[in-house]
Design a protein around this motif. Structure first.
Motif, PDB file in Angstrom:
ATOM      1  N   ALA A   1       0.839  -1.207   0.000  1.00  0.00           N
ATOM      2  CA  ALA A   1       0.000   0.000   0.000  1.00  0.00           C
ATOM      3  C   ALA A   1       0.869   1.251   0.000  1.00  0.00           C
ATOM      4  O   ALA A   1       0.574   2.224  -0.710  1.00  0.00           O
ATOM      5  CB  ALA A   1      -0.927  -0.006   1.213  1.00  0.00           C
ATOM      6  N   HIS A   2       1.954   1.216   0.770  1.00  0.00           N
ATOM      7  CA  HIS A   2       2.870   2.364   0.812  1.00  0.00           C
ATOM      8  C   HIS A   2       3.501   2.608  -0.557  1.00  0.00           C
ATOM      9  O   HIS A   2       3.606   3.753  -1.014  1.00  0.00           O
ATOM     10  CB  HIS A   2       3.946   2.134   1.873  1.00  0.00           C
ATOM     11  N   GLU A   3       3.914   1.521  -1.196  1.00  0.00           N
ATOM     12  CA  GLU A   3       4.523   1.656  -2.534  1.00  0.00           C
ATOM     13  C   GLU A   3       3.521   2.161  -3.560  1.00  0.00           C
ATOM     14  O   GLU A   3       3.910   2.759  -4.559  1.00  0.00           O
ATOM     15  CB  GLU A   3       5.112   0.313  -2.971  1.00  0.00           C
ATOM     16  N   ALA A   4       2.231   1.945  -3.300  1.00  0.00           N
ATOM     17  CA  ALA A   4       1.185   2.442  -4.203  1.00  0.00           C
ATOM     18  C   ALA A   4       0.807   3.890  -3.877  1.00  0.00           C
ATOM     19  O   ALA A   4      -0.107   4.439  -4.479  1.00  0.00           O
ATOM     20  CB  ALA A   4      -0.050   1.558  -4.116  1.00  0.00           C
ATOM     21  N   GLY A   5       1.522   4.482  -2.915  1.00  0.00           N
ATOM     22  CA  GLY A   5       1.294   5.879  -2.588  1.00  0.00           C
ATOM     23  C   GLY A   5       0.209   6.129  -1.547  1.00  0.00           C
ATOM     24  O   GLY A   5      -0.225   7.260  -1.376  1.00  0.00           O
ATOM     25  N   ARG A   6      -0.208   5.099  -0.860  1.00  0.00           N
ATOM     26  CA  ARG A   6      -1.251   5.260   0.153  1.00  0.00           C
ATOM     27  C   ARG A   6      -0.641   5.557   1.518  1.00  0.00           C
ATOM     28  O   ARG A   6       0.471   5.137   1.823  1.00  0.00           O
ATOM     29  CB  ARG A   6      -2.099   3.997   0.238  1.00  0.00           C
ATOM     30  N   GLU A   7      -1.407   6.230   2.349  1.00  0.00           N
ATOM     31  CA  GLU A   7      -1.011   6.493   3.739  1.00  0.00           C
ATOM     32  C   GLU A   7      -1.184   5.199   4.523  1.00  0.00           C
ATOM     33  O   GLU A   7      -2.270   4.602   4.499  1.00  0.00           O
ATOM     34  CB  GLU A   7      -1.864   7.607   4.331  1.00  0.00           C
ATOM     35  N   THR A   8      -0.154   4.765   5.206  1.00  0.00           N
ATOM     36  CA  THR A   8      -0.204   3.462   5.884  1.00  0.00           C
ATOM     37  C   THR A   8       0.070   3.528   7.384  1.00  0.00           C
ATOM     38  O   THR A   8       0.082   2.496   8.040  1.00  0.00           O
ATOM     39  CB  THR A   8       0.820   2.512   5.241  1.00  0.00           C
ATOM     40  N   THR A   9       0.246   4.716   7.915  1.00  0.00           N
ATOM     41  CA  THR A   9       0.587   4.828   9.335  1.00  0.00           C
ATOM     42  C   THR A   9      -0.496   4.237  10.225  1.00  0.00           C
ATOM     43  O   THR A   9      -0.198   3.503  11.174  1.00  0.00           O
ATOM     44  CB  THR A   9       0.858   6.295   9.714  1.00  0.00           C
ATOM     45  N   ALA A  10      -1.759   4.537   9.943  1.00  0.00           N
ATOM     46  CA  ALA A  10      -2.849   4.017  10.781  1.00  0.00           C
ATOM     47  C   ALA A  10      -2.910   2.489  10.710  1.00  0.00           C
ATOM     48  O   ALA A  10      -3.113   1.821  11.731  1.00  0.00           O
ATOM     49  CB  ALA A  10      -4.176   4.627  10.360  1.00  0.00           C
TER      50      ALA A  10
END
Length: 122
Positions: free
Chosen positions: A89-98
């Motif tokens: 998801a991070h590599e797809a540009g999404r926010e993943t912290t939550a």
């Protein structure tokens, strides 16, 4: 043709050496550290050194050893799947912290459960 002799005694459950549980505990914490990084958390102090954890589990008895083995395997599978999903998801540009923070909380709860199994049964 060779014949196999029938076992003369019931086979006892095989208890893994302390080193195997210690290695599993250490690897679990390495994965937990990766999740903490993804969740942007600071370093987490390890509650017990791997060998100490394994020794306490063995002292708690073979049933607890089996439960801890299964728990470590289950937690590792969850972390592996979760970390891969978060990285993708991070590599797809999404926010993943939550998502990483949620996975961290699951790891923390699972670790607490595993630690509770080190207490001797009365």
């Amino acid at each position: 043709m060779p014949t196999l002799a029938a076992p003369t005694a019931a086979l006892a459950p095989v208890t893994p050496p302390v080193a195997d549980l210690a290695a599993g505990w250490a690897l679990l914490h390495e994965a937990g550290e990766a999740v903490a990084d993804l969740a942007q958390l600071g370093p987490d102090p390890k509650p017990l050194a791997p060998r100490d954890f394994a020794a306490l589990v063995h002292a708690a008895g073979p049933v607890r050893v089996a439960l801890v083995e299964r728990g470590i395997d289950d937690c590792a599978a969850i972390l592996h799947t979760g970390i891969n999903a978060i990285i993708n998801a991070h590599e797809a540009g999404r926010e993943t912290t939550a998502a990483a923070l949620t996975l961290w909380r699951e790891f923390d709860a699972a670790r607490d459960s595993l630690l509770s199994l080190t207490e001797r049964a009365h």
